[in-house]
Design a protein around this motif. Structure first.
Motif, PDB file in Angstrom:
ATOM      1  N   ILE A  22       0.818  -1.213   0.000  1.00 58.04           N
ATOM      2  CA  ILE A  22       0.000   0.000   0.000  1.00 58.04           C
ATOM      3  C   ILE A  22       0.851   1.262   0.000  1.00 58.04           C
ATOM      4  CG2 ILE A  22      -1.986  -1.134   1.059  1.00 58.04           C
ATOM      5  CD1 ILE A  22      -1.307   0.273   3.663  1.00 58.04           C
ATOM      6  N   SER A  23       2.081   1.168   0.448  1.00 55.40           N
ATOM      7  CA  SER A  23       2.968   2.328   0.442  1.00 55.40           C
ATOM      8  C   SER A  23       3.554   2.591  -0.939  1.00 55.40           C
ATOM      9  CB  SER A  23       4.113   2.129   1.433  1.00 55.40           C
ATOM     10  OG  SER A  23       3.620   2.021   2.745  1.00 55.40           O
ATOM     11  N   SER A  24       3.556   1.594  -1.794  1.00 53.63           N
ATOM     12  CA  SER A  24       4.174   1.746  -3.108  1.00 53.63           C
ATOM     13  C   SER A  24       3.191   2.234  -4.172  1.00 53.63           C
ATOM     14  CB  SER A  24       4.794   0.427  -3.556  1.00 53.63           C
ATOM     15  OG  SER A  24       3.796  -0.537  -3.759  1.00 53.63           O
ATOM     16  N   VAL A  25       1.928   2.358  -3.820  1.00 51.51           N
ATOM     17  CA  VAL A  25       0.908   2.770  -4.770  1.00 51.51           C
ATOM     18  C   VAL A  25       0.405   4.158  -4.406  1.00 51.51           C
ATOM     19  CG1 VAL A  25      -1.392   2.214  -5.669  1.00 51.51           C
ATOM     20  CG2 VAL A  25       0.203   0.387  -5.120  1.00 51.51           C
ATOM     21  N   ASP A  26       0.223   4.995  -5.422  1.00 55.32           N
ATOM     22  CA  ASP A  26      -0.361   6.319  -5.191  1.00 55.32           C
ATOM     23  C   ASP A  26      -1.776   6.115  -4.632  1.00 55.32           C
ATOM     24  OD1 ASP A  26      -1.500   8.850  -5.324  1.00 55.32           O
ATOM     25  OD2 ASP A  26      -0.640   9.300  -7.282  1.00 55.32           O
ATOM     26  N   PRO A  27      -2.092   6.753  -3.508  1.00 47.09           N
ATOM     27  CA  PRO A  27      -3.409   6.549  -2.875  1.00 47.09           C
ATOM     28  C   PRO A  27      -4.591   6.825  -3.807  1.00 47.09           C
ATOM     29  CG  PRO A  27      -1.978   7.773  -1.411  1.00 47.09           C
ATOM     30  CD  PRO A  27      -1.256   7.642  -2.718  1.00 47.09           C
ATOM     31  N   LYS A  28      -4.397   7.662  -4.815  1.00 45.52           N
ATOM     32  CA  LYS A  28      -5.485   7.937  -5.757  1.00 45.52           C
ATOM     33  C   LYS A  28      -5.911   6.676  -6.502  1.00 45.52           C
ATOM     34  CE  LYS A  28      -3.864  12.582  -6.712  1.00 45.52           C
ATOM     35  NZ  LYS A  28      -3.196  13.438  -7.693  1.00 45.52           N
ATOM     36  N   THR A  33     -10.894  -2.605  -1.348  1.00 46.28           N
ATOM     37  CA  THR A  33     -12.089  -3.450  -1.438  1.00 46.28           C
ATOM     38  C   THR A  33     -12.912  -3.035  -2.657  1.00 46.28           C
ATOM     39  OG1 THR A  33     -13.584  -2.014  -0.183  1.00 46.28           O
ATOM     40  CG2 THR A  33     -12.202  -3.533   1.090  1.00 46.28           C
ATOM     41  N   LYS A  34     -13.903  -3.811  -2.980  1.00 47.22           N
ATOM     42  CA  LYS A  34     -14.780  -3.509  -4.111  1.00 47.22           C
ATOM     43  C   LYS A  34     -15.688  -2.321  -3.821  1.00 47.22           C
ATOM     44  CE  LYS A  34     -14.920  -8.287  -5.639  1.00 47.22           C
ATOM     45  NZ  LYS A  34     -15.745  -9.483  -5.848  1.00 47.22           N
ATOM     46  N   VAL A  35     -15.862  -2.007  -2.560  1.00 44.19           N
ATOM     47  CA  VAL A  35     -16.804  -0.943  -2.192  1.00 44.19           C
ATOM     48  C   VAL A  35     -16.101   0.310  -1.660  1.00 44.19           C
ATOM     49  CG1 VAL A  35     -18.750  -2.492  -1.767  1.00 44.19           C
ATOM     50  CG2 VAL A  35     -17.154  -1.995   0.077  1.00 44.19           C
ATOM     51  N   ASP A  36     -14.839   0.503  -1.994  1.00 42.94           N
ATOM     52  CA  ASP A  36     -14.107   1.675  -1.523  1.00 42.94           C
ATOM     53  C   ASP A  36     -14.795   2.986  -1.908  1.00 42.94           C
ATOM     54  OD1 ASP A  36     -12.215   0.072  -0.394  1.00 42.94           O
ATOM     55  OD2 ASP A  36     -10.620   0.556  -1.814  1.00 42.94           O
ATOM     56  N   ASP A  37     -15.258   3.079  -3.159  1.00 40.10           N
ATOM     57  CA  ASP A  37     -15.906   4.315  -3.607  1.00 40.10           C
ATOM     58  C   ASP A  37     -17.185   4.580  -2.823  1.00 40.10           C
ATOM     59  OD1 ASP A  37     -13.897   4.780  -5.461  1.00 40.10           O
ATOM     60  OD2 ASP A  37     -14.967   3.717  -7.052  1.00 40.10           O
ATOM     61  N   ARG A  38     -17.923   3.540  -2.556  1.00 38.69           N
ATOM     62  CA  ARG A  38     -19.173   3.678  -1.778  1.00 38.69           C
ATOM     63  C   ARG A  38     -18.872   4.129  -0.343  1.00 38.69           C
ATOM     64  NH1 ARG A  38     -24.829   3.887  -1.826  1.00 38.69           N
ATOM     65  NH2 ARG A  38     -25.436   3.147   0.205  1.00 38.69           N
ATOM     66  N   ILE A  39     -17.843   3.541   0.247  1.00 40.07           N
ATOM     67  CA  ILE A  39     -17.450   3.922   1.606  1.00 40.07           C
ATOM     68  C   ILE A  39     -17.060   5.394   1.635  1.00 40.07           C
ATOM     69  CG2 ILE A  39     -15.681   3.596   3.395  1.00 40.07           C
ATOM     70  CD1 ILE A  39     -15.639   0.597   2.533  1.00 40.07           C
ATOM     71  N   TYR A  40     -16.283   5.842   0.636  1.00 41.89           N
ATOM     72  CA  TYR A  40     -15.860   7.235   0.589  1.00 41.89           C
ATOM     73  C   TYR A  40     -17.056   8.167   0.396  1.00 41.89           C
ATOM     74  CZ  TYR A  40     -13.281  11.445  -0.475  1.00 41.89           C
ATOM     75  OH  TYR A  40     -12.808  12.725  -0.456  1.00 41.89           O
ATOM     76  N   GLU A  41     -17.994   7.793  -0.459  1.00 41.37           N
ATOM     77  CA  GLU A  41     -19.203   8.604  -0.657  1.00 41.37           C
ATOM     78  C   GLU A  41     -19.955   8.791   0.656  1.00 41.37           C
ATOM     79  OE1 GLU A  41     -21.727   6.926  -3.648  1.00 41.37           O
ATOM     80  OE2 GLU A  41     -20.105   6.896  -5.133  1.00 41.37           O
ATOM     81  N   GLU A  42     -20.161   7.708   1.388  1.00 39.15           N
ATOM     82  CA  GLU A  42     -20.869   7.789   2.666  1.00 39.15           C
ATOM     83  C   GLU A  42     -20.086   8.629   3.678  1.00 39.15           C
ATOM     84  OE1 GLU A  42     -23.951   6.739   3.398  1.00 39.15           O
ATOM     85  OE2 GLU A  42     -24.104   6.161   1.285  1.00 39.15           O
ATOM     86  N   PHE A  43     -18.766   8.460   3.683  1.00 39.08           N
ATOM     87  CA  PHE A  43     -17.914   9.265   4.568  1.00 39.08           C
ATOM     88  C   PHE A  43     -18.097  10.751   4.265  1.00 39.08           C
ATOM     89  CE2 PHE A  43     -13.915  11.558   5.107  1.00 39.08           C
ATOM     90  CZ  PHE A  43     -13.674  11.359   6.457  1.00 39.08           C
TER      91      PHE A  43
END
Length: 66
Positions: A22-28, A33-43
């Motif tokens: 996870i440190s070697s990949v740009d966070p963007k 998980t498959k639902v990362d975008d959904r989690i971020y939307e709710e956040f």
């Protein structure tokens, strides 16, 4: 005690591998998980104005933040 030590050592090795991944990949581009975008939307619905690029612990402890 040997089993617990062996388990702890294996867990540590796995943690190092995942941290390196996870440190070697740009966070963007990082999806854990498959639902990362959904989690971020709710956040963002709940915490619309929270700046996540720089978190100030004192700001989070303020009356307004509570």
């Amino acid at each position: 005690p040997r089993v617990e030590l062996a388990w702890a050592m294996k867990a540590h090795q796995h943690a190092q591998v995942y941290f390196n991944l996870i440190s070697s990949v740009d966070p963007k581009f990082l999806n854990l998980t498959k639902v990362d975008d959904r989690i971020y939307e709710e956040f963002r619905k709940t915490f619309r104005d929270l700046r996540i690029d720089l978190l100030d612990p004192e700001e989070l402890k303020s009356e307004a933040a509570k």
